[in-house]
Design an enzyme around this catalytic site. Sequence first.
Site, PDB file in Angstrom:
ATOM      1  N   PRO A  10       0.799  -1.225   0.000  1.00 49.89           N
ATOM      2  CA  PRO A  10       0.000   0.000   0.000  1.00 49.89           C
ATOM      3  C   PRO A  10       0.832   1.275   0.000  1.00 49.89           C
ATOM      4  CG  PRO A  10      -0.103  -1.057   2.142  1.00 49.89           C
ATOM      5  CD  PRO A  10       0.590  -2.013   1.219  1.00 49.89           C
ATOM      6  N   ASN A  11       0.339   2.223  -0.766  1.00 48.30           N
ATOM      7  CA  ASN A  11       0.873   3.577  -0.874  1.00 48.30           C
ATOM      8  C   ASN A  11       2.181   3.673  -1.642  1.00 48.30           C
ATOM      9  OD1 ASN A  11      -1.280   4.826   0.630  1.00 48.30           O
ATOM     10  ND2 ASN A  11      -0.375   3.859   2.435  1.00 48.30           N
ATOM     11  N   ARG A  18       4.640  11.124  -2.329  1.00 44.94           N
ATOM     12  CA  ARG A  18       4.420  10.965  -0.881  1.00 44.94           C
ATOM     13  C   ARG A  18       5.720  11.114  -0.105  1.00 44.94           C
ATOM     14  NH1 ARG A  18       3.939   5.471   2.199  1.00 44.94           N
ATOM     15  NH2 ARG A  18       3.306   6.209   4.233  1.00 44.94           N
ATOM     16  N   TYR A  23      10.902   8.924   1.757  1.00 42.88           N
ATOM     17  CA  TYR A  23      10.943   7.811   0.810  1.00 42.88           C
ATOM     18  C   TYR A  23      11.741   8.099  -0.451  1.00 42.88           C
ATOM     19  CZ  TYR A  23       7.261   6.195   3.875  1.00 42.88           C
ATOM     20  OH  TYR A  23       6.548   5.813   4.984  1.00 42.88           O
ATOM     21  N   ASN A  74       8.016  -5.545  -0.241  1.00 39.59           N
ATOM     22  CA  ASN A  74       7.880  -4.307   0.518  1.00 39.59           C
ATOM     23  C   ASN A  74       6.393  -4.185   0.812  1.00 39.59           C
ATOM     24  OD1 ASN A  74       7.598  -1.735   1.541  1.00 39.59           O
ATOM     25  ND2 ASN A  74       9.054  -0.804   0.110  1.00 39.59           N
ATOM     26  N   ALA A  77       3.081  -0.419   5.208  1.00 36.41           N
ATOM     27  CA  ALA A  77       2.584  -0.431   6.589  1.00 36.41           C
ATOM     28  C   ALA A  77       2.054  -1.801   7.019  1.00 36.41           C
ATOM     29  CB  ALA A  77       1.497   0.627   6.763  1.00 36.41           C
ATOM     30  N   GLU A  98      12.477  -9.089   2.896  1.00 34.10           N
ATOM     31  CA  GLU A  98      11.695  -7.905   3.240  1.00 34.10           C
ATOM     32  C   GLU A  98      12.530  -6.662   2.913  1.00 34.10           C
ATOM     33  OE1 GLU A  98      10.174  -5.834   7.407  1.00 34.10           O
ATOM     34  OE2 GLU A  98      10.827  -7.926   7.414  1.00 34.10           O
ATOM     35  N   HIS A 100      12.527  -2.236   2.699  1.00 27.93           N
ATOM     36  CA  HIS A 100      11.920  -0.940   3.014  1.00 27.93           C
ATOM     37  C   HIS A 100      12.834   0.155   2.500  1.00 27.93           C
ATOM     38  CE1 HIS A 100       8.944  -2.836   5.524  1.00 27.93           C
ATOM     39  NE2 HIS A 100       9.923  -3.576   6.028  1.00 27.93           N
TER      40      HIS A 100
END
Length: 149
Positions: A10-11, A18, A23, A74, A77, A98, A100
């Site tokens: 998400p996002n 954003r 980011y 990724n 949230a 994973e 980020h």
Amino acid sequence: MISLLVINGPNLNMLGIRQPEVYGRDTLPGIETLCREHAQTRNVGCEVFQSNHEGALIDQIHAARGSHHGIILNAGAYTHTSIAIMDAVASASVPTIEVHLSNIHARESFRHTSYLSKVAVGQICGFGAHGYVLAIDALIAHLAEAETA
């Protein structure tokens, strides 16, 4: 040929817009191109997927079993909230790294908990878009090591 699946949650479709101070300015299409191009230099297949919906992410993780050798995930949230995604990774039995963009351990305390880290091969965070390149290389190395074990 090894096949990897890069899943973004998400996002992440809002990257570049954003919170660029957190980011970065890279966009999701740019990151997807980066992944495909780097995988190609490593002679590895690479598919990409993004969704803002938890169930769609779970469906992709399940579908990776028998279709892909590894997943780069990724989950955004959902990393910090989704036991369902953690269970999907565990049940699919596809090695997963994973990723980020930001260093989640240097951010708000609720981001310090990762359900995914309990079932992932490893975690890469804080290197922006380059983290995906690192994850591709790490996953290829992990798969090669597992093959010789």
